[in-house]
Design a protein around this motif. Structure first.
Motif, short mmCIF file in Angstrom:
data_model
loop_
_atom_site.label_atom_id
_atom_site.label_comp_id
_atom_site.label_asym_id
_atom_site.label_seq_id
_atom_site.Cartn_x
_atom_site.Cartn_y
_atom_site.Cartn_z
N ARG A 159 -2.53 0.31 -6.47
CA ARG A 159 -1.59 1.38 -6.18
C ARG A 159 -0.32 1.24 -6.99
N TYR A 202 -4.35 7.40 -1.73
CA TYR A 202 -3.77 6.46 -0.79
C TYR A 202 -3.07 7.16 0.39
N LEU A 228 -6.18 -3.47 -3.31
CA LEU A 228 -5.75 -2.07 -3.33
C LEU A 228 -4.26 -1.91 -3.53
N LEU A 234 -8.46 0.74 3.11
CA LEU A 234 -7.01 0.75 3.30
C LEU A 234 -6.63 0.07 4.62
N ILE A 287 0.83 -1.20 0.00
CA ILE A 287 0.00 0.00 0.00
C ILE A 287 0.87 1.25 0.00
#
Length: 530
Positions: free
Chosen positions: A470, A494, A466, A506, A256
């Motif tokens: 990203r 993000y 996610l 997240l 992330i």
């Protein structure tokens, strides 16, 4: 005596040696994660613990003891007593594990009666108890539902309930969260953690997702090509791996936030406002059904995709991502709103097995778009297909091979080659890497990035992961209940998310640091405890 003792395990399928000289143990109440790529032998090893290879033609050698039972020498009656009562398994795909014709509660009750001499009524009561225990709301009513009436996460909870019905000493979970979005995945992992703490059962977790292992286990066993590569406490193996393969596996895991040793994110492209718009949606809606049963799968979405950029679209299952993607390529026309697109748009689907005809060679499947555009010179078609296969990293000599002869990652490369055959300007990738292990996932995303740079493609990358989004995207749109709740440059969304839903997504992404994973798990438990 250990709950599980495996010594010098070997498993062969014909000429294929799936597992070679594997040894490990698991103490009562402990949790061991078995991690590796597809084909590493991890699932085959897990199945051997319950004697599931018996009668299949597989050759199994070595020693296996589970809950005091010698699996090799046990007769069929002893094995039936082991399975379900002392050790239970939760499989990857709950739909294929649950009978579609019977209510979920009846199926759990049947398992309970196999191992306990109780009445049907007592078994039904037990089924409701375990469904309630795994967090199925209104368990009495939902116990009468059939599997298709449950969501993916609820079906997985139902399988866990079935496994818990006889209070086993060991739970074996084989890729239990692979097909789930991040929030449901977090719920299932939290459930497994809490059940282990409450019941004292041991957990053997099989997964290709290193982050899932970090969230769930005390120790990790890394496998490659049927061999044990590295084993140790989860913080040690993930924090300071010794073996090159473990390091390579960890380096392929998308993050992330950028981390030292993690995979490089895509080079962010700042697409000028004057760049050509390839797709523009203005207030588009897609409604399925009529009257009271009408469902707005996409509800007033507006977005643009410009030449050369990658737009990531994230959200949970049912958020409308796939429906929007199908609208962008013209497979669905909007119920209302305005959508304009360039002609040359293609799609790469989630499941290459179902999107490739099993009765036709991969070369012929890649050739379809060429013939659809009117090309008739078979020699030129074959030459172009061979060129495309080579371009996506496949051997051109594999033209005449069939889909079942390829791995999952190779089949996805075939899907990309087929999309490229139409010379698109925009490719929509719908969960194109969700079923792949992390190293294969990294290879496919790197291929897409390379093709984008060379061909000037625009990409729409739809995923529930996610971290992957990203890594590959310039901009990202977050969807919930058919609407975009947040959109912007990937670093902004993000790094400084505005929408509470984005923050929730997240926070549910697995962390490679077990200490951080524990903090996040505690934070997720707070609302439930309040």
């Amino acid at each position: 005596m250990s709950l599980v003792e495996v010594t010098d395990l070997s498993i062969s399928f014909g000429d294929v040696q799936a597992v070679r000289g594997l040894s490990f143990s698991l103490e009562a109440g402990g949790a061991l994660g078995v991690v590796g790529e597809s084909g590493s032998g991890k699932s085959a090893s897990a199945y051997a613990l319950l004697g599931l290879h018996r009668g299949t033609g597989a050759r199994v050698g070595g020693s296996i003891r589970v809950a005091g039972v010698d699996v090799h020498t046990a007769d069929d009656t002893e094995l039936r007593g082991l399975r379900g009562a002392k050790a239970a398994m939760v499989f990857q795909d709950p739909l294929s594990s649950l009978d579609p014709y019977y209510a979920v509660g009846d199926q759990i009750a049947q398992v309970y009666r196999v191992h306990n001499r109780v009445s049907r009524r007592a078994a039904r009561t037990r089924a409701v108890e375990v469904l309630d225990r795994v967090g199925i709301p209104d368990a009495v009513r939902r116990s009468r539902s059939r599997p298709h009436e449950f969501s993916g996460g609820m079906r997985q909870r139902a399988l866990i309930a079935m496994a818990l019905a006889c209070e086993p000493q060991l739970l074996i979970a084989d890729e239990p969260t692979t097909a789930l979005d991040v929030t449901v995945q977090a719920q299932i992992l939290d459930l497994l953690h809490n059940l282990r703490r409450e019941t004292g059962m041991g957990l053997l977790l099989v997964t290709h997702d290193v982050g899932v292992a970090a969230e769930s286990v005390d120790e990790v066993l890394v496998m490659r090509s049927g061999l044990a590569v590295e084993r140790g406490p989860v913080a040690q193996v993930l924090g300071a791996p010794r073996e090159p393969y473990t390091k390579a596996l960890l380096s392929a895991v998308p993050r992330i936030a950028p981390e030292p040793g993690g995979p490089a994110a895509a080079t962010r492209r700042t697409v000028p406002d004057g760049a050509e718009v390839l797709v523009e949606a203005d207030g588009v809606r897609q409604v399925f059904g009529r009257g009271r049963s009408a469902l707005a799968a996409v509800d007033g979405v507006s977005l643009t995709v410009r030449h050369g950029e990658t737009l990531g679209i994230v959200g949970e299952s049912g958020s409308g991502k796939t429906t929007l993607g199908r609208m962008l390529v013209g497979l669905l026309e909007p119920t209302s709103g305005r959508l304009t697109r360039v002609d040359r748009v293609q799609m790469v689907f989630q499941d290459p097995v179902s999107s490739l005809n099993p009765r036709r060679s991969v070369g012929e499947s890649v050739a379809d778009p060429l013939r659809a555009r009117g090309q008739r010179d078979e020699g030129a078609i074959r030459a172009r297909v061979r060129e495309l296969l080579e371009r996506v990293g496949l051997d051109p000599e594999q033209y005449d091979r069939y889909p079942h002869e390829f791995s999952g990652g190779q089949r996805q490369r075939v899907g990309i080659a087929r999309a490229l055959a139409a010379e698109p300007r925009l490719i929509v990738c719908d969960e194109a890497v969700s079923a792949l292990d992390v190293t294969t996932q990294a290879q496919v995303t790197a291929l897409l990035a390379e093709l984008q740079r060379e061909l000037g493609l625009a990409l729409v990358f739809i995923a529930h992961d996610l971290a992957v989004v990203r890594q590959v995207s310039d901009r990202v749109a977050v969807m919930r209940h058919g609407r975009i709740v947040e959109e912007g440059p990937v670093e902004q969304v993000y790094g400084e998310p505005r929408a509470p839903y984005t923050k929730q997504l997240l926070a549910a992404v697995p962390a490679l640091d077990p200490a951080l994973a524990a903090v996040r798990r505690a934070a997720r438990a707070e609302p439930a405890a309040a």
